[in-house]
Enzyme design. Structure first.
Site, mmCIF file in Angstrom:
data_model
loop_
_atom_site.group_PDB
_atom_site.id
_atom_site.type_symbol
_atom_site.label_atom_id
_atom_site.label_comp_id
_atom_site.label_asym_id
_atom_site.label_seq_id
_atom_site.Cartn_x
_atom_site.Cartn_y
_atom_site.Cartn_z
ATOM 1 N N LYS A 23 0.830 -1.213 0.000
ATOM 2 C CA LYS A 23 0.000 0.000 0.000
ATOM 3 C C LYS A 23 0.858 1.255 0.000
ATOM 4 O O LYS A 23 0.630 2.174 -0.779
ATOM 5 C CB LYS A 23 -0.906 0.049 1.257
ATOM 6 C CG LYS A 23 -1.863 -1.102 1.391
ATOM 7 C CD LYS A 23 -2.698 -0.993 2.662
ATOM 8 C CE LYS A 23 -1.902 -1.020 3.945
ATOM 9 N NZ LYS A 23 -1.185 -2.285 4.211
ATOM 10 N N ARG A 30 -0.615 -9.300 13.203
ATOM 11 C CA ARG A 30 -1.154 -8.239 12.335
ATOM 12 C C ARG A 30 -2.022 -8.823 11.237
ATOM 13 O O ARG A 30 -3.025 -8.223 10.841
ATOM 14 C CB ARG A 30 -0.009 -7.417 11.745
ATOM 15 C CG ARG A 30 0.646 -6.521 12.795
ATOM 16 C CD ARG A 30 1.993 -6.041 12.364
ATOM 17 N NE ARG A 30 1.933 -5.105 11.249
ATOM 18 C CZ ARG A 30 2.963 -4.818 10.470
ATOM 19 N NH1 ARG A 30 4.129 -5.375 10.692
ATOM 20 N NH2 ARG A 30 2.830 -3.955 9.502
HETATM 21 P P1 ADP Z 1 2.328 -1.797 3.212
HETATM 22 O O1 ADP Z 1 2.337 -0.297 3.185
HETATM 23 O O2 ADP Z 1 1.102 -2.380 2.575
HETATM 24 O O3 ADP Z 1 2.561 -2.356 4.585
HETATM 25 P P2 ADP Z 1 4.919 -1.617 1.837
HETATM 26 O O4 ADP Z 1 4.642 -0.706 0.705
HETATM 27 O O5 ADP Z 1 5.677 -1.092 2.996
HETATM 28 O O6 ADP Z 1 3.542 -2.304 2.330
HETATM 29 O O7 ADP Z 1 5.671 -2.908 1.267
HETATM 30 C C1 ADP Z 1 6.064 -3.997 2.120
HETATM 31 C C2 ADP Z 1 7.446 -4.514 1.698
HETATM 32 O O8 ADP Z 1 7.360 -5.174 0.423
HETATM 33 C C3 ADP Z 1 8.489 -3.409 1.512
HETATM 34 O O9 ADP Z 1 9.744 -3.909 1.914
HETATM 35 C C4 ADP Z 1 8.451 -3.104 0.011
HETATM 36 O O10 ADP Z 1 9.700 -2.602 -0.453
HETATM 37 C C5 ADP Z 1 8.137 -4.487 -0.579
HETATM 38 N N1 ADP Z 1 7.270 -4.439 -1.779
HETATM 39 C C6 ADP Z 1 6.283 -3.539 -2.058
HETATM 40 N N2 ADP Z 1 5.659 -3.840 -3.233
HETATM 41 C C7 ADP Z 1 6.264 -4.968 -3.708
HETATM 42 C C8 ADP Z 1 6.070 -5.788 -4.892
HETATM 43 N N3 ADP Z 1 5.124 -5.503 -5.802
HETATM 44 N N4 ADP Z 1 6.879 -6.860 -5.044
HETATM 45 C C9 ADP Z 1 7.805 -7.158 -4.100
HETATM 46 N N5 ADP Z 1 8.057 -6.449 -2.981
HETATM 47 C C10 ADP Z 1 7.288 -5.351 -2.773
HETATM 48 P P1 ADP Z 2 1.223 -1.903 7.545
HETATM 49 O O1 ADP Z 2 0.534 -1.321 6.372
HETATM 50 O O2 ADP Z 2 2.513 -2.544 7.209
HETATM 51 O O3 ADP Z 2 0.348 -2.780 8.384
HETATM 52 P P2 ADP Z 2 1.016 0.661 8.934
HETATM 53 O O4 ADP Z 2 2.176 1.566 8.985
HETATM 54 O O5 ADP Z 2 -0.136 1.018 8.086
HETATM 55 O O6 ADP Z 2 1.626 -0.754 8.548
HETATM 56 O O7 ADP Z 2 0.467 0.406 10.413
HETATM 57 C C1 ADP Z 2 1.309 0.038 11.474
HETATM 58 C C2 ADP Z 2 0.473 -0.104 12.746
HETATM 59 O O8 ADP Z 2 -0.050 1.187 13.110
HETATM 60 C C3 ADP Z 2 -0.726 -1.008 12.647
HETATM 61 O O9 ADP Z 2 -0.399 -2.374 12.868
HETATM 62 C C4 ADP Z 2 -1.626 -0.445 13.747
HETATM 63 O O10 ADP Z 2 -1.195 -0.868 15.038
HETATM 64 C C5 ADP Z 2 -1.370 1.054 13.649
HETATM 65 N N1 ADP Z 2 -2.315 1.701 12.725
HETATM 66 C C6 ADP Z 2 -2.024 2.315 11.551
HETATM 67 N N2 ADP Z 2 -3.147 2.787 10.973
HETATM 68 C C7 ADP Z 2 -4.176 2.465 11.804
HETATM 69 C C8 ADP Z 2 -5.586 2.645 11.755
HETATM 70 N N3 ADP Z 2 -6.203 3.265 10.717
HETATM 71 N N4 ADP Z 2 -6.324 2.167 12.811
HETATM 72 C C9 ADP Z 2 -5.755 1.566 13.851
HETATM 73 N N5 ADP Z 2 -4.442 1.337 13.944
HETATM 74 C C10 ADP Z 2 -3.647 1.777 12.932
#
Ligand code: ADP
Ligand code: ADP
Ligand code: ZN
Length: 213
Positions: free
Chosen positions: A13, A171
């Site tokens: 995302k 998570r």
């Molecule tokens: P989110 O915001 O949904 O938690 P991230 O954008 O941080 O996810 O991506 C999670 C991990 O996967 C990061 O280390 C990122 O560099 C990697 N990543 C993101 N998109 C891809 C993809 N299409 N293929 C492989 N790795 C990816």
């Molecule tokens: P990812 O996309 O990898 O799960 P985020 O950076 O979006 O990571 O979120 C990290 C953590 O921050 C979540 O696991 C949660 O604990 C908290 N968090 C982020 N956004 C929200 C939300 N909209 N509501 C509740 N908790 C949140």
């Protein structure tokens, strides 16, 4: 244009939201980034959020909603935004709908970045993050130019506390229980778009651009 990014933790995302923000010139609003910035600064909000984040649980709606509404009320969000990590529960989605409706506006798209759980664990263990500017890397898929250093701002990269395998499993459970129902919620509103997040990140972005136009 107002866009919501849906998807499991680690689906990509943030990676996609950053590119959308740049191409369409709208702010990238990540509740996770806001919480992490507060943790780094040691604010009361940060301390409270951390106690939930470290367990792989969600920060309570009341707190999260307030932060998000304050952020999108800022001037730079007038022409839209891309929300990354919000909403994560049905009540959060309802509050957002109400706030947007009060302005006589609507959310344009909810983009679900679909990645199965098996792929997620691998991605998370390789993720490296910059807490200063929010940039995200992956040691294999998206390595920084200099190991351990952010390309954008030069800050030292970190492994997020909540990217440990045990926490990632929690998570994912939290995601399936509380966030996945949003897929039906936005599908019923007719604004859901699905992309295959297992593709190469550039291909995923191309698919998103086809949707957004
Ligand atoms: P989110 O915001 O949904 O938690 P991230 O954008 O941080 O996810 O991506 C999670 C991990 O996967 C990061 O280390 C990122 O560099 C990697 N990543 C993101 N998109 C891809 C993809 N299409 N293929 C492989 N790795 C990816
Ligand atoms: P990812 O996309 O990898 O799960 P985020 O950076 O979006 O990571 O979120 C990290 C953590 O921050 C979540 O696991 C949660 O604990 C908290 N968090 C982020 N956004 C929200 C939300 N909209 N509501 C509740 N908790 C949140
Ligand atoms: Zn940085």
């Amino acid at each position: 244009m107002k866009i919501i990014m849906l998807g499991a933790p680690g689906a990509g995302k943030g990676t996609q939201a950053k590119q959308i923000a740049e191409k369409y010139d709208i702010p990238h609003v990540s509740t996770g980034d806001i919480f992490r910035a507060n943790i780094k600064e040691g604010t009361a909000l940060g301390m409270e959020a951390k106690s939930y984040m470290d367990k792989g649980a969600l920060v309570p709606d009341e707190l999260t909603v307030k932060i998000l509404l304050d952020r999108v009320a800022k001037d730079d969000c007038k022409n839209g935004y891309v929300l990354d990590g919000f909403p994560r529960t049905i009540p959060q989605a309802e509050v957002l709908d109400k706030a947007v409706a009060e302005l006589g506006e609507t959310i344009d798209y909810a983009i679900n970045v679909d990645v199965p759980d098996e792929n997620i664990i691998k991605r998370m263990s390789g993720r490296r993050a910059c807490v200063k500017c929010g940039a995200t890397y992956h040691i294999v898929n998206v390595p920084p130019k200099t190991e351990g250093i952010c390309d954008v701002c030069g800050e030292k990269l970190i492994v997020r506390d909540d990217d440990k395998e045990e926490t990632v499993k929690n998570r994912l459970n939290t995601y399936h229980e509380q966030t996945q129902p949003l897929i039906d919620y936005y599908s019923n509103k007719g604004i859901l778009k699905e992309v295959d997040g297992t593709k190469d990140m550039k291909e995923v972005f191309d698919d998103i651009v086809k949707i957004l136009g």
